[in-house]
Design a protein around this motif. Sequence first.
Motif, short mmCIF file in Angstrom:
data_model
loop_
_atom_site.label_atom_id
_atom_site.label_comp_id
_atom_site.label_asym_id
_atom_site.label_seq_id
_atom_site.Cartn_x
_atom_site.Cartn_y
_atom_site.Cartn_z
N PHE A 62 -1.48 13.68 -3.35
CA PHE A 62 -0.03 13.85 -3.45
C PHE A 62 0.96 12.76 -2.91
O PHE A 62 1.84 12.45 -3.42
N SER A 63 0.07 12.38 -1.71
CA SER A 63 0.95 11.30 -1.06
C SER A 63 1.04 10.02 -1.86
O SER A 63 2.02 9.22 -1.90
N LEU A 81 4.03 17.95 5.07
CA LEU A 81 3.40 18.64 6.17
C LEU A 81 2.22 17.96 6.94
O LEU A 81 1.42 17.37 6.53
N LYS A 82 2.64 17.83 8.18
CA LYS A 82 1.75 17.32 9.04
C LYS A 82 1.01 18.09 10.30
O LYS A 82 1.89 18.94 10.82
N ALA A 92 8.04 17.39 8.05
CA ALA A 92 8.84 16.13 8.35
C ALA A 92 9.63 15.68 6.71
O ALA A 92 8.89 15.77 5.89
N SER A 93 10.81 15.44 6.92
CA SER A 93 11.55 14.79 5.78
C SER A 93 11.55 13.23 5.74
O SER A 93 11.78 12.73 6.98
N GLU A 94 11.32 12.72 4.53
CA GLU A 94 11.32 11.39 4.62
C GLU A 94 12.58 11.01 3.43
O GLU A 94 12.53 11.70 2.15
N ASP A 95 13.64 10.59 3.62
CA ASP A 95 14.66 10.36 2.85
C ASP A 95 14.52 8.97 2.24
O ASP A 95 14.35 7.94 2.83
N PHE A 96 14.56 8.91 0.84
CA PHE A 96 14.25 7.82 0.21
C PHE A 96 15.63 7.38 -0.56
O PHE A 96 15.54 6.34 -1.38
#
Length: 98
Positions: A62-63, A81-82, A92-96
């Motif tokens: 998935f990553s 999810l970590k 955790a949200s990562e903004d792209f």
Amino acid sequence: MLDVVVATLLDTDDIGQIKRTISNEFQAQEIELNPFVQLLGPIFVKELSLSDHAGPIRTATFSTIARYMSSKSLVDEMFVLKSDSEGGSHAASEDFRT
């Protein structure tokens, strides 16, 4: 799943084109597996098949698919999810977005 993502990106059902694109553009996750497990694992775990691998064992996760989609500007935001050291988990949200 990766084949479907790439087929959609390319708007094609040409398997050769899809596989070439994956080979040229996609960075798969390398799996380090003890040679003993590689040899005897399929005897004990029927789901462990390496017949479609030549050379290092690599897989789409998935990553890695998310990173690929991000590189193609197809992701605005990704939630991951970590787990922490105590066995709990958090999002955790990562903004792209650029």
